[in-house]
Write a protein that holds these residues in place. Structure first.
Motif, PDB file in Angstrom:
ATOM      1  N   ARG A  50      72.699  32.341 -11.441  1.00  0.00           N
ATOM      2  CA  ARG A  50      72.015  31.069 -11.197  1.00  0.00           C
ATOM      3  C   ARG A  50      72.529  30.533  -9.871  1.00  0.00           C
ATOM      4  O   ARG A  50      73.734  30.347  -9.687  1.00  0.00           O
ATOM      5  CB  ARG A  50      72.321  30.075 -12.310  1.00  0.00           C
ATOM      6  N   TYR A  51      71.617  30.307  -8.942  1.00  0.00           N
ATOM      7  CA  TYR A  51      72.020  29.731  -7.667  1.00  0.00           C
ATOM      8  C   TYR A  51      72.459  28.285  -7.886  1.00  0.00           C
ATOM      9  O   TYR A  51      71.811  27.520  -8.605  1.00  0.00           O
ATOM     10  CB  TYR A  51      70.863  29.793  -6.673  1.00  0.00           C
ATOM     11  N   ASP A  52      73.578  27.943  -7.258  1.00  0.00           N
ATOM     12  CA  ASP A  52      74.145  26.613  -7.453  1.00  0.00           C
ATOM     13  C   ASP A  52      73.315  25.567  -6.725  1.00  0.00           C
ATOM     14  O   ASP A  52      72.971  25.735  -5.546  1.00  0.00           O
ATOM     15  CB  ASP A  52      75.590  26.574  -6.943  1.00  0.00           C
ATOM     16  N   ARG A  53      73.020  24.485  -7.426  1.00  0.00           N
ATOM     17  CA  ARG A  53      72.263  23.396  -6.822  1.00  0.00           C
ATOM     18  C   ARG A  53      73.208  22.306  -6.345  1.00  0.00           C
ATOM     19  O   ARG A  53      74.245  22.065  -6.941  1.00  0.00           O
ATOM     20  CB  ARG A  53      71.266  22.814  -7.832  1.00  0.00           C
ATOM     21  N   ALA A  54      72.813  21.644  -5.270  1.00  0.00           N
ATOM     22  CA  ALA A  54      73.656  20.591  -4.695  1.00  0.00           C
ATOM     23  C   ALA A  54      73.469  19.257  -5.397  1.00  0.00           C
ATOM     24  O   ALA A  54      74.236  18.322  -5.182  1.00  0.00           O
ATOM     25  CB  ALA A  54      73.333  20.428  -3.203  1.00  0.00           C
ATOM     26  N   THR A  55      72.474  19.163  -6.259  1.00  0.00           N
ATOM     27  CA  THR A  55      72.181  17.901  -6.937  1.00  0.00           C
ATOM     28  C   THR A  55      72.197  18.097  -8.436  1.00  0.00           C
ATOM     29  O   THR A  55      71.938  19.189  -8.943  1.00  0.00           O
ATOM     30  CB  THR A  55      70.799  17.356  -6.508  1.00  0.00           C
ATOM     31  N   SER A  56      72.507  17.050  -9.156  1.00  0.00           N
ATOM     32  CA  SER A  56      72.493  17.090 -10.612  1.00  0.00           C
ATOM     33  C   SER A  56      71.214  16.492 -11.173  1.00  0.00           C
ATOM     34  O   SER A  56      71.085  16.302 -12.379  1.00  0.00           O
ATOM     35  CB  SER A  56      73.703  16.334 -11.169  1.00  0.00           C
ATOM     36  N   ALA A  57      70.270  16.191 -10.304  1.00  0.00           N
ATOM     37  CA  ALA A  57      69.000  15.611 -10.751  1.00  0.00           C
ATOM     38  C   ALA A  57      68.281  16.594 -11.664  1.00  0.00           C
ATOM     39  O   ALA A  57      68.473  17.810 -11.588  1.00  0.00           O
ATOM     40  CB  ALA A  57      68.133  15.273  -9.547  1.00  0.00           C
ATOM     41  N   ARG A  58      67.437  16.077 -12.513  1.00  0.00           N
ATOM     42  CA  ARG A  58      66.693  16.917 -13.451  1.00  0.00           C
ATOM     43  C   ARG A  58      65.894  17.973 -12.693  1.00  0.00           C
ATOM     44  O   ARG A  58      65.170  17.661 -11.760  1.00  0.00           O
ATOM     45  CB  ARG A  58      65.746  16.058 -14.289  1.00  0.00           C
ATOM     46  N   ALA A  59      66.049  19.215 -13.112  1.00  0.00           N
ATOM     47  CA  ALA A  59      65.397  20.324 -12.408  1.00  0.00           C
ATOM     48  C   ALA A  59      63.986  20.554 -12.911  1.00  0.00           C
ATOM     49  O   ALA A  59      63.642  20.238 -14.050  1.00  0.00           O
ATOM     50  CB  ALA A  59      66.216  21.601 -12.589  1.00  0.00           C
ATOM     51  N   GLU A  60      63.179  21.100 -12.035  1.00  0.00           N
ATOM     52  CA  GLU A  60      61.842  21.522 -12.419  1.00  0.00           C
ATOM     53  C   GLU A  60      61.966  22.738 -13.337  1.00  0.00           C
ATOM     54  O   GLU A  60      63.045  23.233 -13.618  1.00  0.00           O
ATOM     55  CB  GLU A  60      61.045  21.889 -11.171  1.00  0.00           C
ATOM     56  N   ARG A  61      60.829  23.224 -13.803  1.00  0.00           N
ATOM     57  CA  ARG A  61      60.803  24.433 -14.617  1.00  0.00           C
ATOM     58  C   ARG A  61      61.539  25.553 -13.881  1.00  0.00           C
ATOM     59  O   ARG A  61      61.360  25.740 -12.677  1.00  0.00           O
ATOM     60  CB  ARG A  61      59.346  24.824 -14.856  1.00  0.00           C
ATOM     61  N   PRO A  62      62.395  26.324 -14.548  1.00  0.00           N
ATOM     62  CA  PRO A  62      63.217  27.323 -13.854  1.00  0.00           C
ATOM     63  C   PRO A  62      62.384  28.466 -13.286  1.00  0.00           C
ATOM     64  O   PRO A  62      61.343  28.834 -13.829  1.00  0.00           O
ATOM     65  CB  PRO A  62      64.163  27.813 -14.949  1.00  0.00           C
ATOM     66  N   VAL A  63      62.895  29.023 -12.206  1.00  0.00           N
ATOM     67  CA  VAL A  63      62.255  30.157 -11.542  1.00  0.00           C
ATOM     68  C   VAL A  63      63.191  31.355 -11.632  1.00  0.00           C
ATOM     69  O   VAL A  63      64.391  31.236 -11.345  1.00  0.00           O
ATOM     70  CB  VAL A  63      61.960  29.847 -10.055  1.00  0.00           C
ATOM     71  N   LEU A  64      62.656  32.496 -12.033  1.00  0.00           N
ATOM     72  CA  LEU A  64      63.430  33.740 -12.056  1.00  0.00           C
ATOM     73  C   LEU A  64      62.882  34.667 -10.979  1.00  0.00           C
ATOM     74  O   LEU A  64      61.706  35.041 -11.007  1.00  0.00           O
ATOM     75  CB  LEU A  64      63.325  34.416 -13.421  1.00  0.00           C
ATOM     76  N   LEU A  65      63.720  35.020 -10.023  1.00  0.00           N
ATOM     77  CA  LEU A  65      63.337  35.925  -8.942  1.00  0.00           C
ATOM     78  C   LEU A  65      63.518  37.367  -9.420  1.00  0.00           C
ATOM     79  O   LEU A  65      64.590  37.742  -9.913  1.00  0.00           O
ATOM     80  CB  LEU A  65      64.189  35.667  -7.706  1.00  0.00           C
ATOM     81  N   VAL A  66      62.462  38.165  -9.249  1.00  0.00           N
ATOM     82  CA  VAL A  66      62.451  39.536  -9.752  1.00  0.00           C
ATOM     83  C   VAL A  66      62.296  40.509  -8.577  1.00  0.00           C
ATOM     84  O   VAL A  66      61.207  40.643  -8.011  1.00  0.00           O
ATOM     85  CB  VAL A  66      61.300  39.749 -10.759  1.00  0.00           C
ATOM     86  N   PRO A  67      63.366  41.186  -8.192  1.00  0.00           N
ATOM     87  CA  PRO A  67      63.264  42.136  -7.073  1.00  0.00           C
ATOM     88  C   PRO A  67      62.596  43.428  -7.506  1.00  0.00           C
ATOM     89  O   PRO A  67      62.472  43.710  -8.707  1.00  0.00           O
ATOM     90  CB  PRO A  67      64.739  42.378  -6.701  1.00  0.00           C
ATOM     91  N   PRO A  68      62.167  44.245  -6.552  1.00  0.00           N
ATOM     92  CA  PRO A  68      61.592  45.542  -6.893  1.00  0.00           C
ATOM     93  C   PRO A  68      62.667  46.530  -7.318  1.00  0.00           C
ATOM     94  O   PRO A  68      63.864  46.275  -7.160  1.00  0.00           O
ATOM     95  CB  PRO A  68      60.939  46.006  -5.573  1.00  0.00           C
ATOM     96  N   LEU A  69      62.231  47.664  -7.843  1.00  0.00           N
ATOM     97  CA  LEU A  69      63.145  48.771  -8.057  1.00  0.00           C
ATOM     98  C   LEU A  69      63.527  49.335  -6.694  1.00  0.00           C
ATOM     99  O   LEU A  69      62.738  49.294  -5.756  1.00  0.00           O
ATOM    100  CB  LEU A  69      62.487  49.864  -8.891  1.00  0.00           C
ATOM    101  N   ALA A  70      64.724  49.882  -6.594  1.00  0.00           N
ATOM    102  CA  ALA A  70      65.197  50.571  -5.385  1.00  0.00           C
ATOM    103  C   ALA A  70      65.273  49.673  -4.155  1.00  0.00           C
ATOM    104  O   ALA A  70      65.186  50.148  -3.031  1.00  0.00           O
ATOM    105  CB  ALA A  70      64.328  51.790  -5.080  1.00  0.00           C
ATOM    106  N   LEU A 148      57.215  45.871  -6.234  1.00  0.00           N
ATOM    107  CA  LEU A 148      57.282  46.398  -7.598  1.00  0.00           C
ATOM    108  C   LEU A 148      57.928  45.412  -8.564  1.00  0.00           C
ATOM    109  O   LEU A 148      57.792  45.570  -9.783  1.00  0.00           O
ATOM    110  CB  LEU A 148      58.048  47.723  -7.616  1.00  0.00           C
ATOM    111  N   GLY A 149      58.619  44.404  -8.048  1.00  0.00           N
ATOM    112  CA  GLY A 149      59.120  43.353  -8.919  1.00  0.00           C
ATOM    113  C   GLY A 149      57.963  42.605  -9.557  1.00  0.00           C
ATOM    114  O   GLY A 149      58.018  42.226 -10.734  1.00  0.00           O
ATOM    115  N   GLY A 150      56.905  42.396  -8.787  1.00  0.00           N
ATOM    116  CA  GLY A 150      55.694  41.787  -9.344  1.00  0.00           C
ATOM    117  C   GLY A 150      55.046  42.682 -10.368  1.00  0.00           C
ATOM    118  O   GLY A 150      54.516  42.219 -11.387  1.00  0.00           O
TER     119      GLY A 150
END
Length: 358
Positions: A50-70, A148-150
């Motif tokens: 989880r990337y660290d956020r600089a603020t403690s404000a309520r976050a939007e819906r979480p995002v998961l980054l999906v890299p490709p294979l290789a 390919l992550g997509g």
């Protein structure tokens, strides 16, 4: 006011400093250790941060980054100004990354099933649980995959419609492989010699070794490779340009390999048989995944100047996946879609708009 001699002296020092930094003895043009992040789990091929956020404000819906294979997960956090992860954090989104790590001969049995049935579903549930533990509640996770992550995100959403996937953004993810000129020689060779003969070397090696993956990626941009020395010489005074070039070189140098079974599936199912474009991917004789079963919102983002997954190949996804949309980010390269110097003005706003829509 500086004299001509002063300017020449400054330019000479800059050129010498940059030349040394680029040399094998130098420390590189730019030192970048990546965004601060917290490791939530570190299982093999399933490292979740989880990337660290600089603020403690309520976050939007979480995002998961999906890299490709290789491909190195660094694609989402290449360098300052070319970090989709930093951009998402800046828009107030809780941002996570799943990292597959190094692929070796021991991983030769890993196929699409490992990602579709295990790696991504586990990561999605863990992201939602961590988000809720922090006091933020969301109805699902937004997946953002590159290349390919997509594809893996798409197959996961189709295979498990009950997963809490709120949306999927697929950047540079090809669906119709017949529209990719670079793979036609492989398809022709397969039809002439047979799949077994064409895939025999990768079967013997347990996949595609990382050195071959790196060489193949470089070969997809021959002009860049042939003119690299000239490019560096012409820009020896431009530290920013040199930093961008060095970051891409470092990214390519970190590419892991393809596991054997997954590469065989890519070759036979996606390239030769073009099954994504038909709407049904047959993982085995007993199992098939139908894209018609996707129940989440999907956005395909492509570019007409992407020489790995050109626009028409990506655009085809909107014709196959129910309700999917296509957005053009023309003028960008394959890596440029997610981490190019112009991504912030061309492709990232498309992602922002899609994530903001309900």
């Amino acid at each position: 006011m500086p004299t001509a001699a002063d300017l020449l002296s400054t330019a000479t020092r800059t050129a010498a400093r940059n030349a040394w930094a680029l040399s094998p003895l130098g420390d590189g043009i730019e030192q970048y250790d990546g965004l601060p992040a917290t490791v939530l789990s570190d299982a093999p091929h399933r490292r979740l941060v989880r990337y660290d956020r600089a603020t403690s404000a309520r976050a939007e819906r979480p995002v998961l980054l999906v890299p490709p294979l290789a491909v190195s997960a660094r694609c989402f956090d290449l360098r300052p100004g070319q970090s989709l992860a930093a951009h998402l954090l800046g828009t107030g989104r809780a941002t996570y990354l799943v990292d597959y790590g190094r692929i070796t001969f021991a991983d030769r049995g890993m196929g699409f099933e490992a990602w579709v049935d295990d790696i991504l579903p586990t990561a999605i549930r863990a992201v939602l649980a961590d988000h809720a533990a922090g006091g933020d509640h969301a109805d699902g996770v937004d997946l953002v995959g590159w290349s390919l992550g997509g594809t893996m995100g798409l197959l996961t959403a189709a295979a498990h419609p009950d997963l809490p996937i709120a949306s999927l953004t697929a950047l540079g993810t090809p669906v119709d492989y017949t529209r990719i000129p670079a793979i036609r020689p492989l398809v022709v060779a397969d039809r002439m010699l047979g799949t077994r003969a064409v895939t025999a070397p990768t079967a013997a090696l347990g996949g595609v070794p990382r050195h071959l993956v790196r060489a193949s990626y470089r070969a997809m941009a021959p002009r860049r490779e042939l003119t690299r020395a000239v490019h560096l010489a012409r820009n020896i005074l431009d530290t920013e340009t040199l930093a961008r070039t060095s970051a891409v070189d470092g990214f390519i140098g970190e590419m892991p390999g393809y596991p054997g079974r997954a590469y065989h599936q890519i070759h036979t199912r996606l390239m030769v048989r073009n099954e994504l474009a038909t709407g049904t991917v047959r993982l085995s004789r007993r199992r098939e995944i139908r894209l018609a079963d996707v129940r989440t919102r999907v956005l395909f983002v492509g570019s007409d100047t992407d020489n790995i997954a050109d626009g028409p190949a990506v655009r085809a996804g909107a014709d196959v996946v129910p309700g999917a949309r296509y957005a053009a980010a023309d003028g960008l390269s394959h890596l440029g879609l997610v981490a190019g110097p112009r991504a912030a003005e061309v492709s990232w706003p498309l992602v922002d708009a899609f994530l903001a829509a309900r």
